[in-house]
Design a protein around this motif. Structure first.
Motif, PDB file in Angstrom:
ATOM      1  N   ALA A  20      10.687-101.967  50.140  1.00  0.00           N
ATOM      2  CA  ALA A  20      10.383-100.559  49.842  1.00  0.00           C
ATOM      3  C   ALA A  20       9.088-100.158  50.549  1.00  0.00           C
ATOM      4  O   ALA A  20       7.985-100.292  50.007  1.00  0.00           O
ATOM      5  N   THR A  21       9.200 -99.686  51.775  1.00  0.00           N
ATOM      6  CA  THR A  21       8.014 -99.363  52.573  1.00  0.00           C
ATOM      7  C   THR A  21       7.204 -98.219  51.970  1.00  0.00           C
ATOM      8  O   THR A  21       5.979 -98.177  52.111  1.00  0.00           O
ATOM      9  N   PHE A  22       7.871 -97.288  51.286  1.00  0.00           N
ATOM     10  CA  PHE A  22       7.159 -96.184  50.643  1.00  0.00           C
ATOM     11  C   PHE A  22       6.166 -96.723  49.621  1.00  0.00           C
ATOM     12  O   PHE A  22       4.982 -96.354  49.604  1.00  0.00           O
ATOM     13  N   LEU A  23       6.638 -97.616  48.739  1.00  0.00           N
ATOM     14  CA  LEU A  23       5.763 -98.191  47.724  1.00  0.00           C
ATOM     15  C   LEU A  23       4.685 -99.057  48.356  1.00  0.00           C
ATOM     16  O   LEU A  23       3.525 -99.026  47.933  1.00  0.00           O
ATOM     17  N   ASP A  24       5.055 -99.820  49.358  1.00  0.00           N
ATOM     18  CA  ASP A  24       4.096-100.684  50.035  1.00  0.00           C
ATOM     19  C   ASP A  24       2.941 -99.865  50.610  1.00  0.00           C
ATOM     20  O   ASP A  24       1.766-100.174  50.398  1.00  0.00           O
ATOM     21  N   THR A  25       3.277 -98.797  51.291  1.00  0.00           N
ATOM     22  CA  THR A  25       2.250 -97.939  51.899  1.00  0.00           C
ATOM     23  C   THR A  25       1.363 -97.313  50.840  1.00  0.00           C
ATOM     24  O   THR A  25       0.131 -97.291  50.970  1.00  0.00           O
ATOM     25  N   ARG A  26       1.972 -96.826  49.789  1.00  0.00           N
ATOM     26  CA  ARG A  26       1.195 -96.119  48.761  1.00  0.00           C
ATOM     27  C   ARG A  26       0.284 -97.067  47.983  1.00  0.00           C
ATOM     28  O   ARG A  26      -0.870 -96.743  47.702  1.00  0.00           O
ATOM     29  N   MET A  27       0.776 -98.243  47.657  1.00  0.00           N
ATOM     30  CA  MET A  27      -0.056 -99.195  46.916  1.00  0.00           C
ATOM     31  C   MET A  27      -1.230 -99.673  47.770  1.00  0.00           C
ATOM     32  O   MET A  27      -2.353 -99.827  47.269  1.00  0.00           O
ATOM     33  N   LYS A  28      -0.993 -99.906  49.030  1.00  0.00           N
ATOM     34  CA  LYS A  28      -2.076-100.376  49.893  1.00  0.00           C
ATOM     35  C   LYS A  28      -3.095 -99.275  50.140  1.00  0.00           C
ATOM     36  O   LYS A  28      -4.313 -99.541  50.206  1.00  0.00           O
ATOM     37  N   GLU A  29      -2.651 -98.027  50.248  1.00  0.00           N
ATOM     38  CA  GLU A  29      -3.596 -96.925  50.381  1.00  0.00           C
ATOM     39  C   GLU A  29      -4.427 -96.788  49.107  1.00  0.00           C
ATOM     40  O   GLU A  29      -5.633 -96.527  49.165  1.00  0.00           O
ATOM     41  N   LEU A  30      -3.789 -96.980  47.968  1.00  0.00           N
ATOM     42  CA  LEU A  30      -4.515 -96.912  46.699  1.00  0.00           C
ATOM     43  C   LEU A  30      -5.594 -97.992  46.641  1.00  0.00           C
ATOM     44  O   LEU A  30      -6.742 -97.722  46.256  1.00  0.00           O
ATOM     45  N   LEU A  31      -5.259 -99.215  47.024  1.00  0.00           N
ATOM     46  CA  LEU A  31      -6.229-100.297  47.004  1.00  0.00           C
ATOM     47  C   LEU A  31      -7.402-100.010  47.937  1.00  0.00           C
ATOM     48  O   LEU A  31      -8.562-100.291  47.599  1.00  0.00           O
ATOM     49  N   ALA A  32      -7.118 -99.442  49.101  1.00  0.00           N
ATOM     50  CA  ALA A  32      -8.187 -99.116  50.050  1.00  0.00           C
ATOM     51  C   ALA A  32      -9.146 -98.096  49.451  1.00  0.00           C
ATOM     52  O   ALA A  32     -10.372 -98.210  49.587  1.00  0.00           O
ATOM     53  N   ARG A  33      -8.615 -97.101  48.770  1.00  0.00           N
ATOM     54  CA  ARG A  33      -9.483 -96.079  48.173  1.00  0.00           C
ATOM     55  C   ARG A  33     -10.196 -96.603  46.928  1.00  0.00           C
ATOM     56  O   ARG A  33     -11.329 -96.209  46.651  1.00  0.00           O
ATOM     57  N   MET A  34      -9.545 -97.487  46.182  1.00  0.00           N
ATOM     58  CA  MET A  34     -10.216 -98.084  45.020  1.00  0.00           C
ATOM     59  C   MET A  34     -11.459 -98.858  45.440  1.00  0.00           C
ATOM     60  O   MET A  34     -12.481 -98.835  44.746  1.00  0.00           O
ATOM     61  N   ARG A  35     -11.359 -99.540  46.563  1.00  0.00           N
ATOM     62  CA  ARG A  35     -12.503-100.332  47.039  1.00  0.00           C
ATOM     63  C   ARG A  35     -13.734 -99.446  47.224  1.00  0.00           C
ATOM     64  O   ARG A  35     -14.865 -99.883  46.956  1.00  0.00           O
TER      65      ARG A  35
END
Length: 464
Positions: free
Chosen positions: A101-116
């Motif tokens: 699921a590339t949609f979820l993969d992209t969104r979760m990784k973007e979330l982690l980047a912003r959380m940092r």
């Protein structure tokens, strides 16, 4: 090799003989075991010192999102995490291995980047399966957020093993292998099993040993389908605590992950804390798959009350609680319930008996203020908020709500007028009776507009 009664279901069905011999899930609520005898005098809530040590882990952006029809934007999730941070929650599970699921993969990784960058004090975790692909994905997430932790898990109950064609040797090998690999890659591991509450003491013992020897710093116990009751919860958590002691690993933490399918989520969370759980997994409004997850607001309110009764300072910013869960409701498209903990009517009344006591408490507070006794005034204002409500609306960032209905009295009209910013002593008896008559004629609670229109006429003060 599969145990008797198991089958590899790829392209085949289970034979009748296999069904007859199929292994049964263990029932911690009532099934006897020499490894875990039944207990009698079990505490049904944690002590004040235990409550003060319990942390909560937000599953709002992982398990909670698996119970809604869509997936929020990264902006929405960051907004919620910011509120979670200011509220005082420091652990959040924010994803699970998405496969293709590339949609979820992209969104979760973007979330982690912003959380940092935007919520650096929150420690994120993701669920990682015991596969090479999942491990690779977890390491990619770790590169994005260096503080990432992983929940490395497998199913463990006999029913799960049956349909997957697994035996215990397979499960133990997978857990040992992938916990070790994940730890060696520098990712702290929370070792988990699905259906922990349906797995036998013998199997739980073997799994805990594999988890500890693999290097997990924490073990997560999951009531995956919400089937356990408080007696079984205490028994399971206490059993694992004893196993950790026997393994020389008493400092390994325990997480409790519960569901609401049979209505025991809060009770189980409290009992788990009393039995030795260090962290409780929660979701705002109890959102999640099927009946949902353990409710954040229920756990926080109860733990905070236990602490307050012992004179301990609150660890969470309770005045922001309503804002937090309201933000989550908006993000996931779930409407606040009319009733239930912090539901729309949690501080609402139109009963004449109730409003009479509330209004009199306000009058006593007014008298204390006029005499300059502001400490007493504060206590009486709090009494006005709690005389007919277990939760003081001011304490959680809300307000008292009053309306006029056929079961109201004069005090209800005056209190409703006070709450809308008016001076109840300026209402004439005629205005009060006209408002009550309107509610009786309509046979329902008046809307705010109807109330204000009916109370518009003001005259001389009435006698207290």
């Amino acid at each position: 090799m599969m145990q008797k009664g198991t089958a590899n279901l790829t392209g085949s069905t289970i034979a009748e003989a296999d069904v007859v011999d199929a292994p049964m899930n263990f029932n911690w609520n009532n099934e006897e075991s020499p490894l875990s005898p039944f207990l009698t005098n079990i505490p049904f809530e944690p002590s004040a010192s235990q409550a003060a040590e319990v942390e909560i882990v937000s599953e709002c952006l992982r398990d909670g999102l698996q119970g809604i029809s869509g997936y929020p934007s990264v902006d929405e999730m960051i907004r919620y995490l910011t509120l979670l941070d200011s509220f005082g929650v420091k652990y959040a599970c924010v994803g699970i291995f998405p496969g293709n699921a590339t949609f979820l993969d992209t969104r979760m990784k973007e979330l982690l980047a912003r959380m940092r960058v935007e919520t650096p004090s929150i420690v994120p975790s993701v669920l990682s399966m015991c596969t090479e692909d999942s491990l690779k994905w977890t390491l990619e997430c770790k590169e994005i957020h260096p503080d990432l932790e992983a929940v490395v898990f497998m199913g463990s109950a006999p029913s799960r093993r049956l349909v997957q064609g697994w035996d215990m040797g397979f499960i133990l090998n997978k857990l040992d292998t992938f916990i070790r690999k994940t730890v060696e890659m520098g990712v702290p591991v929370i070792a988990g099993t699905e259906h922990t509450t349906q797995t036998s003491p013998e199997d739980v013992r073997a799994i805990v040993r594999a988890q500890v020897e693999g290097g997990a710093y924490c073990i997560a116990l999951a009531d995956t389908i919400g089937t356990i009751r408080p007696l079984g919860t205490f028994r399971l958590v206490r059993f694992i605590r004893e196993e950790l002691q026997a393994l020389g690993a008493p400092d390994v933490k325990l997480d409790w992950h519960g569901h609401r399918d049979t209505g025991n989520a809060l009770s189980n969370a409290m009992v788990a804390a009393a039995a030795g759980a260090d962290r409780i997994h929660v979701v705002s409004r109890g959102v999640g798959e099927r009946s949902g997850n353990t409710s954040l607001e229920e756990v926080v309110l109860n733990l905070s009350t236990i602490e307050a009764e012992a004179g301990l300072s609150p660890r969470w910013a309770l005045s922001r609680l309503l804002d937090l869960i309201s933000c989550y409701e908006d993000m996931v498209g779930v409407t606040a319930p009319e009733h239930g903990v912090l539901g729309k009517r949690y501080s609402h009344t139109s009963s004449g008996i109730h409003t009479d006591a509330i209004l009199k408490a306000h009058r006593l507070a007014d008298n204390a203020r006029d005499k300059g006794d502001f400490v007493l005034e504060g206590k009486l204002r709090e009494m006005a908020g709690t005389v007919y409500s277990a939760v003081d609306p001011v304490a959680v960032g809300g307000t008292q709500s009053v309306s006029v209905s056929p079961w109201s009295g004069q005090s209800t009209v005056r209190l409703a007028y006070l709450n809308s910013g008016g001076d109840p002593q300026q209402l004439t008896s005629e205005a009060v009776e006209r408002t009550l008559s309107l509610a009786n004629r309509l046979g329902r609670e008046l809307t705010q507009d109807e109330l204000e229109a009916s109370c518009a006429e003001a005259a001389a003060p009435y006698g207290v």
